[in-house]
Design an enzyme around this catalytic site. Sequence first.
Site, mmCIF file in Angstrom:
data_model
loop_
_atom_site.group_PDB
_atom_site.id
_atom_site.type_symbol
_atom_site.label_atom_id
_atom_site.label_comp_id
_atom_site.label_asym_id
_atom_site.label_seq_id
_atom_site.Cartn_x
_atom_site.Cartn_y
_atom_site.Cartn_z
ATOM 1 N N HIS A 48 -2.731 -12.852 -10.807
ATOM 2 C CA HIS A 48 -3.916 -13.697 -10.914
ATOM 3 C C HIS A 48 -5.162 -12.989 -10.378
ATOM 4 O O HIS A 48 -6.254 -13.139 -10.924
ATOM 5 C CB HIS A 48 -3.702 -14.994 -10.141
ATOM 6 C CG HIS A 48 -2.737 -15.917 -10.803
ATOM 7 N ND1 HIS A 48 -2.799 -16.205 -12.146
ATOM 8 C CD2 HIS A 48 -1.688 -16.605 -10.325
ATOM 9 C CE1 HIS A 48 -1.830 -17.046 -12.451
ATOM 10 N NE2 HIS A 48 -1.128 -17.303 -11.364
ATOM 11 N N GLU A 72 8.494 -7.996 -35.247
ATOM 12 C CA GLU A 72 8.714 -7.194 -34.039
ATOM 13 C C GLU A 72 9.955 -6.317 -34.102
ATOM 14 O O GLU A 72 10.166 -5.494 -33.208
ATOM 15 C CB GLU A 72 8.866 -8.109 -32.815
ATOM 16 C CG GLU A 72 7.723 -9.061 -32.593
ATOM 17 C CD GLU A 72 7.991 -10.012 -31.457
ATOM 18 O OE1 GLU A 72 7.672 -9.664 -30.314
ATOM 19 O OE2 GLU A 72 8.521 -11.105 -31.711
ATOM 20 N N ASP A 86 6.930 -4.473 -28.926
ATOM 21 C CA ASP A 86 8.365 -4.551 -29.197
ATOM 22 C C ASP A 86 8.735 -3.752 -30.432
ATOM 23 O O ASP A 86 9.786 -3.107 -30.463
ATOM 24 C CB ASP A 86 8.790 -6.011 -29.370
ATOM 25 C CG ASP A 86 9.064 -6.685 -28.040
ATOM 26 O OD1 ASP A 86 9.296 -5.967 -27.047
ATOM 27 O OD2 ASP A 86 9.029 -7.924 -27.974
#
Length: 588
Positions: free
Chosen positions: A192, A433, A457
């Site tokens: 964060h 992917e 991916d």
Amino acid sequence: MPSRTLYGIPVSAGIAIGKAYCLNRNHFSGMARQTLGQEDVPREMERLGRAFEAALQDLERILSLVPEDLKEHAAIIESHLMMLRDHKFRKRALDHIENTRINAEWALERAVGDLQEVFAAIADEYLRQRMQDVRLVAERVLGKLVGGEGGLNAITHRAILLAHDLSPADTIELDVNKIMAFATAQGGKTSHAGILARSLQIPAVVGVEGLGDDLAEGNIIILDGFHGRIILEPDEDELARYTDLQTQFESYQATIMRSCQLPAETIDGYRMQVLANIELFEEVVAVNDNGGEGIGLYRSEYSYMSHGGMPTEDELTEIYMDMASLVAPKKLVIRTLDVGADKLMRMQVPSEPNPALGLRAIRYCLKHRDVFRTQLRAILKASVLGNVSIMFPMISGLQELVEVKKFYREVQREMHAEGICFREDMPMGIMIEVPSAVITADFLAREVDFFSIGTNDLIQYSLGIDRTNKDVSYLYQPLHPAIVRSIKWVVDSAHRAGIEVCLCGELAADPFCIPVLMGMQVDSISLGPHAIPGIKRIVRQASMEECSALLKQVMTSQSVARNNKLVREMIFRRFPEELMFYSSLVDE
């Protein structure tokens, strides 16, 4: 004294030069363990309970003080409030007092340690980073136990803040008129603190090794947010060099920000839409400020991860409707749950020897249809706002897609029968992917409204490498002929079927790959919000004619080395100014 350099992870670009302010609140490090008499146990449990309540009230107060222009950041504080209200976490600490008769401070540390073991086993970096949130919440409680929390309020002059870690509440209270940059010992790219630093547009470095209490407060330091460096006691040459770089970056930023709201259109009229990848509400401000034209990838996992149990349909509906309203009138593409044995749901499925190849993403959802149904209903409810699209991750072939659509229609029929409104023609897309999806892209394109190519991916599965494995990460080559040809085939298949293609993943933010993608006529790209202005500027200065010519050369090349050479020659010739501040190229 000679200069010394500490290294960490760069999370927010820029250079800051100034005096250090050290914020030391790691109360856990100096805590003493005490064994209690049996008669003292109830009193200690009550003391810990009071500390939890005081921390809760403290955060509620800070939440009420969040200024209007930072309202979107409130979700992070709310997630910390949720942790404080989580009875399981509190009970775990109270049980340690009761069962082992240790003082409240140690019991709290034990409870954090228990959770740390669980988080440490999670393979996914983003989810693993959430452990930092648990520790920040615990430190706030500990601050109430030991009395006093130190404070940002004590800062009276402009400084570079150095801390063990910063909580979201810290960042909300942080006065950017005084704090010009910050570095923390904890955290990662998806923490964060990193997200908020980018949002506040101040340089930041996290995960700095050696960032301890031995740094003399008040010393002049340089914080390099491009490379993740903290230079202590810089000499005159270093000061001059970084002052010059700081000036150049500020000038560059001003230039790209002036044009970031303009469309990404080449000089010969080709228009590419530039969207953003996000996970949290607070990132929407950055998307808008940086000229993002919508959300191309909203990762929905955080709503599950930040929840103590499993979110309800009403809770998810509220989240999706809030997000869609916040983004409107721009589009919001919600990716359904992309989890598996290595991620969030690891507690609910057996461990697997190869989780990346196992029960994850759409496979997990088809096996856990109760979870899938809840999310589909929530997304469908949010679709009434008109700007929502749904996207299914890791589709491997036509049969799987047919199965997904069959279940999706079943859920729609249920909602019809219940009289619940939703948008029946909400756009439906899939992520390409895996190699099997690439090869069957022409079949798949007839079944959906859009494709999104997940390049991170796709590259790993196509080349059979784990890019986080240092021994083989050198094989992660975005311009490998197999990857270039795969993407081209997917784009062509989509266009022949009359549907659009978005490309997300790191390729979308890589200036070296943008001309190649443009040459393929990819319809849109989706990337981190703060990379948008620079990428848009490249698109606006390029022409489709030169990108098509480059692609033609790349498509006939048989080697990665030649592709890299072709692309670099073109980029360095055409966009030298834009490349100066990309981290891999700065002033080495």
